[in-house]
Design a protein around this motif. Structure first.
Motif, PDB file in Angstrom:
ATOM      1  N   ILE A 134      -3.247 -23.189  -5.241  1.00 42.72           N
ATOM      2  CA  ILE A 134      -3.316 -24.249  -4.216  1.00 42.72           C
ATOM      3  C   ILE A 134      -2.371 -25.398  -4.559  1.00 42.72           C
ATOM      4  N   ASP A 135      -2.124 -25.627  -5.851  1.00 36.80           N
ATOM      5  CA  ASP A 135      -1.113 -26.623  -6.221  1.00 36.80           C
ATOM      6  C   ASP A 135       0.276 -26.149  -5.807  1.00 36.80           C
ATOM      7  N   GLU A 136       0.517 -24.859  -5.956  1.00 34.61           N
ATOM      8  CA  GLU A 136       1.831 -24.288  -5.646  1.00 34.61           C
ATOM      9  C   GLU A 136       2.102 -24.241  -4.147  1.00 34.61           C
ATOM     10  N   GLY A 201      -0.709 -32.493  -4.714  1.00 35.14           N
ATOM     11  CA  GLY A 201      -0.752 -33.052  -6.052  1.00 35.14           C
ATOM     12  C   GLY A 201      -2.145 -33.442  -6.490  1.00 35.14           C
ATOM     13  N   ASN A 202      -3.090 -33.412  -5.543  1.00 31.96           N
ATOM     14  CA  ASN A 202      -4.459 -33.824  -5.863  1.00 31.96           C
ATOM     15  C   ASN A 202      -5.476 -32.982  -5.083  1.00 31.96           C
ATOM     16  N   PHE A 203      -5.267 -31.664  -5.074  1.00 34.34           N
ATOM     17  CA  PHE A 203      -6.182 -30.766  -4.374  1.00 34.34           C
ATOM     18  C   PHE A 203      -7.393 -30.447  -5.261  1.00 34.34           C
ATOM     19  N   THR A 204      -8.544 -30.287  -4.641  1.00 33.47           N
ATOM     20  CA  THR A 204      -9.778 -29.947  -5.350  1.00 33.47           C
ATOM     21  C   THR A 204     -10.546 -28.896  -4.573  1.00 33.47           C
ATOM     22  N   ARG A 205     -10.961 -27.828  -5.243  1.00 26.25           N
ATOM     23  CA  ARG A 205     -11.787 -26.824  -4.569  1.00 26.25           C
ATOM     24  C   ARG A 205     -13.191 -27.385  -4.339  1.00 26.25           C
ATOM     25  N   THR A 206     -13.804 -27.000  -3.232  1.00 25.65           N
ATOM     26  CA  THR A 206     -15.128 -27.517  -2.897  1.00 25.65           C
ATOM     27  C   THR A 206     -16.211 -26.499  -3.220  1.00 25.65           C
ATOM     28  N   SER A 207     -17.454 -26.913  -3.053  1.00 28.72           N
ATOM     29  CA  SER A 207     -18.594 -26.031  -3.331  1.00 28.72           C
ATOM     30  C   SER A 207     -18.945 -25.146  -2.137  1.00 28.72           C
ATOM     31  N   ASN A 208     -18.087 -25.125  -1.115  1.00 29.32           N
ATOM     32  CA  ASN A 208     -18.355 -24.323   0.081  1.00 29.32           C
ATOM     33  C   ASN A 208     -17.818 -22.902  -0.030  1.00 29.32           C
TER      34      ASN A 208
END
Length: 389
Positions: A134-136, A201-208
């Motif tokens: 997802i960063d890429e 540059g600041n992606f985060t995976r969620t709990s969904n």
């Protein structure tokens, strides 16, 4: 008489290489032992009291003179080292052939069909770490609206999408489409929705996250318990792993601590049968990301909550703590590792300081659950009830 079994899976906490680990490229793997070595120790006082350190071959966790529970470890019969294979064997199935993997990405005919059905192109189609991919490609995903499709060393078809670009329900629909495609010759164990949020540059995976699994090919102990009108409660991703089969009630959780809280909530209720809990953070957040420090801290945090679980248990309950495979954060690559799993058993009616030895299959757990709940078994595994009660 036992009325309820709490089957508690500490996802990926293996305790040393299996005899056939070399065939899987995992010689020297030892999730718990290598974390303890890498981090110069690990503080698990409650698991130690129950007998974790008394299991043969565990490094870095000292034995105690009089464990409160029974303890042992198990070989894996099934040909795999993934979540689905491990959980299905724990539930009483043996898989003679491993699930199909795609180390070079998915074939053109698969991706062409998938893209035609979802009405848009896709990105990536290669093995990758979920956070790295997802960063890429997250920024390109933002611009195009194309979902990011990737796999790993596991048998998975994963779809990552930003929640503002592809809403959750649409992402889940894409996963269902992929599930229909990835059957037969192309069957993979799981289709996984991997939603994320944030900015480039600041992606985060969620709990969904959601997993869309295959149905188990035969009856598990869960099916049998349900047939005999017992409760089969799935906490965490259990419902997904079994594709709902054999489950009477389920709750999805966002992290380990919520999984523990929900387990305790169910212990306070008047259900009878099986409470089946999976704590996935060890695997997804720390094992695959090769974060030994985070893995250690998560184990210690979980251990600190064990007294709350034990205090919530009734006299007719037993607790079985185990794992489904290894994922050594000190090891090469980012894959699961082929390891023994620990088995620690506790309950008011369980004998103290009993070594159940090295079990020949994870399915011994299912056979024991059938035995203590007085229901038929799956025909796989050998019960150790008479050793512990």
């Amino acid at each position: 008489m036992i009325k309820r079994v709490v089957l508690f899976v500490i996802d990926s906490v293996g305790i040393g290489e299996l005899p056939d680990a070399i065939d899987f490229g995992d010689l020297g793997a030892n999730t718990l032992g290598n974390i303890a070595k890498d981090q110069e120790g690990i503080h698990l006082p409650n698991l130690k009291k129950l007998g974790l350190g008394n299991i043969d071959g565990i490094k870095g966790v000292d034995p105690v003179s009089a464990p409160l529970g029974a303890f042992g470890k198990s070989l894996e019969v099934s040909q795999g080292k993934d979540t689905t294979t491990g959980h299905w064997e724990i539930a009483g199935l043996h898989l003679s052939k491993p699930f199909k993997t795609y180390p070079d990405g998915f074939p053109k005919e698969v991706m062409d069909l998938f893209e035609s059905k979802i009405g848009r192109k896709s990105l990536a189609n290669k093995p990758a770490s979920g956070t790295v991919i997802i960063d890429e490609l997250g920024e390109e995903h933002f611009k195009t609206g194309y979902p990011i499709v990737y796999t790993s060393a596991d048998s998975v078809f994963q779809i990552a999408a930003h929640e503002d670009v592809i809403p959750l329900e649409e992402l889940y629909t894409m996963c269902k489409i992929a599930r229909e495609i990835m059957m037969g010759d192309h069957a993979v164990a799981r289709i996984i929705a991997r939603p994320f949020i944030g900015t480039p540059g600041n992606f985060t995976r969620t709990s969904n996250r959601r997993d869309f699994s295959l149905n188990p090919p035969q009856e598990t102990v869960l099916d049998i318990a349900k047939k005999h009108e017992l409760d089969v409660i799935g906490v965490g991703k259990i419902e997904d792993i079994f594709n709902g089969q054999g489950i009477t009630e389920a709750i999805h959780t966002k992290d380990n601590m919520e999984g523990i809280e929900e387990t305790i909530n169910y212990l306070h209720k008047n259900n009878k049968g099986i409470i089946f809990t999976n704590l996935v953070d060890f695997d997804s957040k720390y094992g695959h990301r090769r974060d030994a420090k985070g893995y250690k801290q998560a184990l210690e945090e979980m251990d600190s909550r064990l007294p709350d679980i034990m205090n919530a248990m009734k006299k007719e309950d037993i607790l079985i703590i185990t794992a489904d495979h290894g994922n050594d954060p000190t090891y090469k690559g980012t894959d699961h590792t082929r390891e023994y799993i620990p088995i620690v058993i506790y309950g008011p009616s369980i004998k103290n300081n009993v070594n159940i030895g090295t079990r020949k299959t994870f399915a011994d757990i299912a056979a024991t659950i059938s035995d203590v709940l007085n229901i038929p078994n799956t025909g796989k595994g050998t019960s150790f009830k008479n050793m512990i009660i």
